[in-house]
Design an enzyme around this catalytic site. Structure first.
Site, PDB file in Angstrom:
ATOM      1  N   TYR A 283      18.171  69.691  14.248  1.00 28.39           N
ATOM      2  CA  TYR A 283      19.028  69.331  13.124  1.00 28.39           C
ATOM      3  C   TYR A 283      18.198  69.285  11.840  1.00 28.39           C
ATOM      4  O   TYR A 283      17.221  68.550  11.748  1.00 28.39           O
ATOM      5  CB  TYR A 283      19.706  67.986  13.386  1.00 28.39           C
ATOM      6  CG  TYR A 283      20.623  67.606  12.270  1.00 28.39           C
ATOM      7  CD1 TYR A 283      21.829  68.289  12.088  1.00 28.39           C
ATOM      8  CD2 TYR A 283      20.292  66.613  11.369  1.00 28.39           C
ATOM      9  CE1 TYR A 283      22.668  67.968  11.034  1.00 28.39           C
ATOM     10  CE2 TYR A 283      21.133  66.287  10.319  1.00 28.39           C
ATOM     11  CZ  TYR A 283      22.313  66.968  10.157  1.00 28.39           C
ATOM     12  OH  TYR A 283      23.138  66.653   9.113  1.00 28.39           O
TER      13      TYR A 283
ATOM     14  N   LYS B 168      30.272  63.457  15.114  1.00 30.99           N
ATOM     15  CA  LYS B 168      30.562  64.675  15.863  1.00 30.99           C
ATOM     16  C   LYS B 168      31.433  64.345  17.077  1.00 30.99           C
ATOM     17  O   LYS B 168      32.526  63.866  16.900  1.00 30.99           O
ATOM     18  CB  LYS B 168      29.235  65.356  16.244  1.00 30.99           C
ATOM     19  CG  LYS B 168      28.203  65.384  15.092  1.00 30.99           C
ATOM     20  CD  LYS B 168      28.646  66.254  13.930  1.00 30.99           C
ATOM     21  CE  LYS B 168      27.781  66.113  12.677  1.00 30.99           C
ATOM     22  NZ  LYS B 168      26.353  66.261  12.846  1.00 30.99           N
TER      23      LYS B 168
ATOM     24  N   ASP C   3      17.846  62.629  20.269  1.00 31.60           N
ATOM     25  CA  ASP C   3      19.100  62.900  19.560  1.00 31.60           C
ATOM     26  C   ASP C   3      20.001  63.627  20.558  1.00 31.60           C
ATOM     27  O   ASP C   3      19.780  64.794  20.876  1.00 31.60           O
ATOM     28  CB  ASP C   3      18.813  63.750  18.323  1.00 31.60           C
ATOM     29  CG  ASP C   3      20.081  64.061  17.519  1.00 31.60           C
ATOM     30  OD1 ASP C   3      21.192  63.973  18.089  1.00 31.60           O
ATOM     31  OD2 ASP C   3      19.954  64.412  16.329  1.00 31.60           O
TER      32      ASP C   3
HETATM   33  C1  LIG Z   1      25.182  65.793  12.190  1.00 26.46           C
HETATM   34  C2  LIG Z   1      23.942  65.547  12.932  1.00 26.46           C
HETATM   35  C3  LIG Z   1      23.034  64.570  12.518  1.00 26.46           C
HETATM   36  C4  LIG Z   1      23.245  63.756  11.254  1.00 26.46           C
HETATM   37  O1  LIG Z   1      24.357  62.905  11.381  1.00 26.46           O
HETATM   38  P1  LIG Z   1      25.286  62.442  10.155  1.00 26.46           P
HETATM   39  O2  LIG Z   1      26.321  61.619  10.837  1.00 26.46           O
HETATM   40  O3  LIG Z   1      25.821  63.681   9.509  1.00 26.46           O
HETATM   41  O4  LIG Z   1      24.432  61.660   9.233  1.00 26.46           O
HETATM   42  C5  LIG Z   1      21.887  64.386  13.281  1.00 26.46           C
HETATM   43  N1  LIG Z   1      21.652  65.107  14.402  1.00 26.46           N
HETATM   44  C6  LIG Z   1      22.506  66.054  14.828  1.00 26.46           C
HETATM   45  C7  LIG Z   1      22.190  66.832  16.062  1.00 26.46           C
HETATM   46  C8  LIG Z   1      23.678  66.312  14.114  1.00 26.46           C
HETATM   47  O5  LIG Z   1      24.514  67.265  14.535  1.00 26.46           O
END
Ligand SMILES: *Cc1c(COP(=O)(O)O)cnc(C)c1O
Length: 381
Positions: free
Chosen positions: A105, A203, A178
């Site tokens: 990301y 997401k 993550d």
């Molecule tokens: C979108 C995303 C983030 C960041 O999250 P936000 O809610 O947009 O701040 C971090 N890691 C991954 C894999 C993402 O898809």
């Protein structure tokens, strides 16, 4: 012995842990907009709450559900995924060494390069899917955090969480994962040895493209976690009560949505694998993907709803295909019920390491044949 039945995660999510509002018997929880809570006669707040940052009761159920789904000791909601990630980085001290993914990301990489550097962190970016590279990158005694993202944006590189945990722990570091793309439906990183799990709840967890939120779940309530908790309390990167309520509502259908997205993504990946206008399909569910074997071990019940297509004919062809889709909407983000498509290199800008012929697809819950037909039309023109 307790006579409470042991429930499967699907059941816990569908019923949001089965909590019933004590005051009214309501099955759907209330939203608590109040910023403050009345004090006792002596000025204390007894067992009650003091102030909404960060004691709002609307968080409780979503946090408890996420801790249960991830098999962790505690969960904290944040105002965004980035706020959650930043809280982990901010527990580190100047001079600490961090190993992070070379592809992943882009917001996390950008944070580490700018604010992490300003904070005095030494950061090495390596392909965390490569166990050898990871083992080479850690500096025993100096590396304090290994950050992995699996499957990782936007090549869906798979990191072996158990191997990464072993490497991190042997060096005296913690492993944070993550797990936004995998969700607790498909992977539970703590069971594989991770110390912290992070999600952009924006997401899949929320799943309806209408909430910005972040999540951290810890394996145990230890000193670094207490620092995370203090950072949220003192810095105030908390979620609003309405967002927390919407997130919990979204999570009730998490298992249905993620499984539907995964099934369709697998179908699309297999369909376009041998398409003459597609040079490569990147999806961990394909036997030819470099991370397939680890993914098959580490992911349970599917390989996720994210895949990427490398378009024959390079960047111009990829951008044209992206411009011709109708069912797939051209938009950033992922994990919603509607399918999205994006030419990642244009979005990430000149220092992007993403191949410029790559289109990232977030597969939603629409009929898979409509999605295939849409891409077929866009590729054929
Ligand atoms: C979108 C995303 C983030 C960041 O999250 P936000 O809610 O947009 O701040 C971090 N890691 C991954 C894999 C993402 O898809």
């Amino acid at each position: 012995m307790s006579d409470e039945p042991t429930l499967r995660p699907e059941t816990l999510a569908a019923q949001a842990l089965g909590w019933i509002d004590v005051a009214t018997g309501a099955v759907a929880p209330p939203i608590h907009p109040s910023t403050t809570y009345v004090r006792d006669g002596d000025g204390g707040s007894g067992a009650r709450r003091g102030y909404t940052r960060d004691e709002n009761p609307t968080y409780d159920q979503a946090e408890a559900l996420l801790a249960a789904l991830e098999g962790g000791a505690e969960c904290l909601l944040f105002s965004s995924g980035m706020a959650a990630a930043a809280a982990v980085f901010q527990t580190l001290a100047p001079g600490d060494h961090v190993v992070a993914p070379s592809i992943g990301y882009h917001g996390v990489r950008a944070w580490l390069k700018t604010h992490g550097a300003h904070w005095g962190l030494a950061v090495d970016f390596v392909p965390t899917g490569d166990v050898e590279a990871l083992a080479q990158a850690v500096r025993p005694g100096r590396t304090k955090l290994v950050w992995a993202e699996t499957p990782g944006n936007p090549t869906w590189e798979v990191t072996d969480i158990a191997a990464a945990a072993e490497i991190a722990h042997a060096a005296g570091a913690r492993l944070a994962v993550d797990s936004t793309a995998a969700t607790p439906v498909l992977t539970r990183p703590i069971a594989h040895g991770a110390d912290i799990v992070m999600h952009s709840a924006t997401k899949y967890l929320n799943g309806h493209a209408d909430v910005l939120a972040g999540v951290l779940v810890t394996a145990r309530d230890d000193e670094p976690w207490r620092r995370v908790r203090a950072l949220r309390h003192d810095g105030g990167a908390v979620l609003g009560p309405f967002e927390a309520w919407l997130l919990l509502r979204g999570m009730r259908t998490l298992f249905l949505r993620v499984r539907a997205c995964s099934r369709s993504a697998q179908t699309l990946a297999e369909h376009f694998e041998r398409h003459p206008k597609v040079s490569r399909v990147l999806y961990p569910g394909l036997a030819g993907h470099p991370g397939h074997e680890v993914a098959a071990r580490q992911m349970d019940g599917g390989f996720g709803g994210m895949l990427s297509l490398r378009v024959a004919g390079g960047a111009p062809a990829a951008i044209e295909v992206c411009g011709r889709t109708k069912v797939f909407k051209r938009a950033t983000s992922l994990g919603g019920v509607e399918s999205l498509i994006e030419h990642r290199a244009s979005i990430e800008g000149p220092d992007s390491a993403v191949p410029d012929d790559l289109l990232r697809l977030s597969v939603g819950i629409e009929d898979a044949s409509d999605l295939i037909a849409d891409l077929e039309r866009a590729l054929a023109a």
